[in-house]
Design an enzyme around this catalytic site. Structure first.
Site, PDB file in Angstrom:
ATOM      1  N   ASP A 112       0.855  -1.198   0.000  1.00 29.73           N
ATOM      2  CA  ASP A 112       0.000   0.000   0.000  1.00 29.73           C
ATOM      3  C   ASP A 112       0.879   1.231   0.000  1.00 29.73           C
ATOM      4  O   ASP A 112       1.982   1.213   0.540  1.00 29.73           O
ATOM      5  CB  ASP A 112      -0.864   0.027   1.276  1.00 29.73           C
ATOM      6  CG  ASP A 112      -1.881  -1.084   1.284  1.00 29.73           C
ATOM      7  OD1 ASP A 112      -2.013  -1.754   2.322  1.00 29.73           O
ATOM      8  OD2 ASP A 112      -2.521  -1.317   0.252  1.00 29.73           O
ATOM      9  N   ASP A 130      -7.257  -1.220  -4.379  1.00 27.41           N
ATOM     10  CA  ASP A 130      -8.326  -0.898  -3.417  1.00 27.41           C
ATOM     11  C   ASP A 130      -9.246   0.167  -3.993  1.00 27.41           C
ATOM     12  O   ASP A 130     -10.473   0.067  -3.915  1.00 27.41           O
ATOM     13  CB  ASP A 130      -7.725  -0.370  -2.117  1.00 27.41           C
ATOM     14  CG  ASP A 130      -6.883  -1.409  -1.417  1.00 27.41           C
ATOM     15  OD1 ASP A 130      -5.916  -1.042  -0.753  1.00 27.41           O
ATOM     16  OD2 ASP A 130      -7.197  -2.606  -1.570  1.00 27.41           O
TER      17      ASP A 130
HETATM   18  C1  LIG Z   1     -11.178  -2.074  -0.666  1.00 24.83           C
HETATM   19  C2  LIG Z   1     -11.333  -3.471  -0.138  1.00 24.83           C
HETATM   20  C3  LIG Z   1     -10.080  -3.921   0.550  1.00 24.83           C
HETATM   21  C4  LIG Z   1      -9.322  -4.953  -0.307  1.00 24.83           C
HETATM   22  O1  LIG Z   1     -10.207  -6.048  -0.585  1.00 24.83           O
HETATM   23  C5  LIG Z   1      -9.738  -7.064  -1.383  1.00 24.83           C
HETATM   24  O2  LIG Z   1      -8.618  -7.180  -1.765  1.00 24.83           O
HETATM   25  C6  LIG Z   1     -10.807  -8.073  -1.770  1.00 24.83           C
HETATM   26  C7  LIG Z   1     -10.745  -8.436  -3.233  1.00 24.83           C
HETATM   27  C8  LIG Z   1     -10.650  -9.315  -0.989  1.00 24.83           C
HETATM   28  C9  LIG Z   1     -10.940  -9.137   0.486  1.00 24.83           C
HETATM   29  C10 LIG Z   1     -10.259 -10.243   1.239  1.00 24.83           C
HETATM   30  C11 LIG Z   1     -12.422  -9.208   0.738  1.00 24.83           C
HETATM   31  C12 LIG Z   1     -12.987  -7.854   0.998  1.00 24.83           C
HETATM   32  C13 LIG Z   1     -13.147  -7.631   2.461  1.00 24.83           C
HETATM   33  C14 LIG Z   1     -14.077  -6.489   2.659  1.00 24.83           C
HETATM   34  C15 LIG Z   1     -13.358  -5.335   3.181  1.00 24.83           C
HETATM   35  O3  LIG Z   1     -12.167  -5.330   3.323  1.00 24.83           O
HETATM   36  C16 LIG Z   1     -14.215  -4.151   3.508  1.00 24.83           C
HETATM   37  C17 LIG Z   1     -13.929  -3.038   2.562  1.00 24.83           C
HETATM   38  C18 LIG Z   1     -14.781  -1.856   2.870  1.00 24.83           C
HETATM   39  C19 LIG Z   1     -14.410  -0.705   1.998  1.00 24.83           C
HETATM   40  C20 LIG Z   1     -15.656   0.102   1.652  1.00 24.83           C
HETATM   41  C21 LIG Z   1     -16.042  -0.054   0.233  1.00 24.83           C
HETATM   42  C22 LIG Z   1     -13.420   0.157   2.701  1.00 24.83           C
HETATM   43  C23 LIG Z   1     -12.253   0.601   2.084  1.00 24.83           C
HETATM   44  C24 LIG Z   1     -11.031   0.550   2.821  1.00 24.83           C
HETATM   45  C25 LIG Z   1      -9.842   0.781   2.250  1.00 24.83           C
HETATM   46  C26 LIG Z   1      -9.708   1.075   0.783  1.00 24.83           C
HETATM   47  O4  LIG Z   1      -9.644   2.481   0.601  1.00 24.83           O
HETATM   48  C27 LIG Z   1      -9.649   2.855  -0.747  1.00 24.83           C
HETATM   49  C28 LIG Z   1      -8.625   0.681   3.057  1.00 24.83           C
HETATM   50  C29 LIG Z   1      -7.713  -0.377   2.486  1.00 24.83           C
HETATM   51  C30 LIG Z   1      -6.456  -0.534   3.352  1.00 24.83           C
HETATM   52  O5  LIG Z   1      -6.798  -1.104   4.609  1.00 24.83           O
HETATM   53  C31 LIG Z   1      -5.423  -1.440   2.659  1.00 24.83           C
HETATM   54  O6  LIG Z   1      -4.316  -1.650   3.531  1.00 24.83           O
HETATM   55  C32 LIG Z   1      -6.042  -2.773   2.288  1.00 24.83           C
HETATM   56  C33 LIG Z   1      -5.075  -3.652   1.517  1.00 24.83           C
HETATM   57  O7  LIG Z   1      -4.593  -2.934   0.386  1.00 24.83           O
HETATM   58  C34 LIG Z   1      -5.775  -4.936   1.083  1.00 24.83           C
HETATM   59  N1  LIG Z   1      -7.004  -4.650   0.337  1.00 24.83           N
HETATM   60  C35 LIG Z   1      -8.124  -5.403   0.484  1.00 24.83           C
HETATM   61  O8  LIG Z   1      -8.201  -6.384   1.217  1.00 24.83           O
END
Ligand SMILES: CCC[C@@H]1OC(=O)[C@@H](C)C[C@H](C)CCCCC(=O)CCC[C@@H](CC)/C=C/C=C(\COC)CC[C@@H](O)[C@@H](O)C[C@H](O)CNC1=O
Length: 157
Positions: A112, A130
């Site tokens: 990230d 993300d």
């Molecule tokens: C965006 C989904 C996160 C992404 O899901 C993915 O990969 C998917 C394909 C697989 C996951 C295992 C399943 C989704 C879990 C649902 C979830 O998580 C709830 C999401 C809510 C959302 C409202 C819509 C908030 C948003 C937050 C953030 C993003 O802001 C832009 C902060 C990102 C930082 O914490 C960063 O460290 C995260 C890191 O990059 C890993 N990323 C993931 O796990």
């Protein structure tokens, strides 16, 4: 139809390029101000999902991601023809899921770097994948609302 996979490919390449730059050109934890007090480019890693939940639960993430990719491809085939918005939204979700999937497979953690202060001081650092996921989810909701309105209008006429 093919255009949606092209969109996904471009976003995945952009995601992997930005992550490659962070990994090869920056020290972990190093932060470069892009816009003072607003946007920083910070080298960060996350073994979990959003807000660092479920640290290290890689098998869970692989399972969810494969399910997400399966559903998205199915729905692109179903709705891609009739709705460009839905197709594009699904392509963005596909790109985001694959982008973070690549990290989880090859690095066992997600890179990230987008460190913003607009959402309040503790908004987690995120990446292109993300953003693509979040924008894709919002556009899917928008496409659904528009589709509902169109159906309602259609049935009234
Ligand atoms: C965006 C989904 C996160 C992404 O899901 C993915 O990969 C998917 C394909 C697989 C996951 C295992 C399943 C989704 C879990 C649902 C979830 O998580 C709830 C999401 C809510 C959302 C409202 C819509 C908030 C948003 C937050 C953030 C993003 O802001 C832009 C902060 C990102 C930082 O914490 C960063 O460290 C995260 C890191 O990059 C890993 N990323 C993931 O796990």
């Amino acid at each position: 139809m093919f255009v949606y996979y092209l969109i996904a490919l471009v976003v995945i390449l952009l995601d992997q390029l930005t992550k490659w730059i962070v990994v090869t050109q920056m020290e972990l934890g190093q932060s470069i101000p892009v816009i003072e007090n607003f946007l920083y480019w910070t080298s960060h890693r996350n073994q979990g999902a959003a807000w660092g939940i479920l640290q290290g639960q890689m098998w869970f993430f692989y399972l969810i991601t494969v399910v997400v990719i399966g559903f998205v491809i199915y729905y692109i085939q179903q709705y891609g023809k009739e709705s460009r918005l839905a197709g594009t939204a699904l392509a963005l979700i596909l790109a985001g899921a694959i982008g973070n999937f690549i990290d989880r497979i090859f690095r066992r953690e997600v890179v990230d770097f987008a460190d913003t202060l607009i959402f309040g001081y503790d908004f987690p650092i995120f990446n292109v994948a993300d953003s693509s996921l979040v924008v894709g989810v919002i556009l899917v909701m928008l496409a659904t609302i528009i589709d509902e309105q169109r159906k309602k209008k259609g049935s009234l006429e």
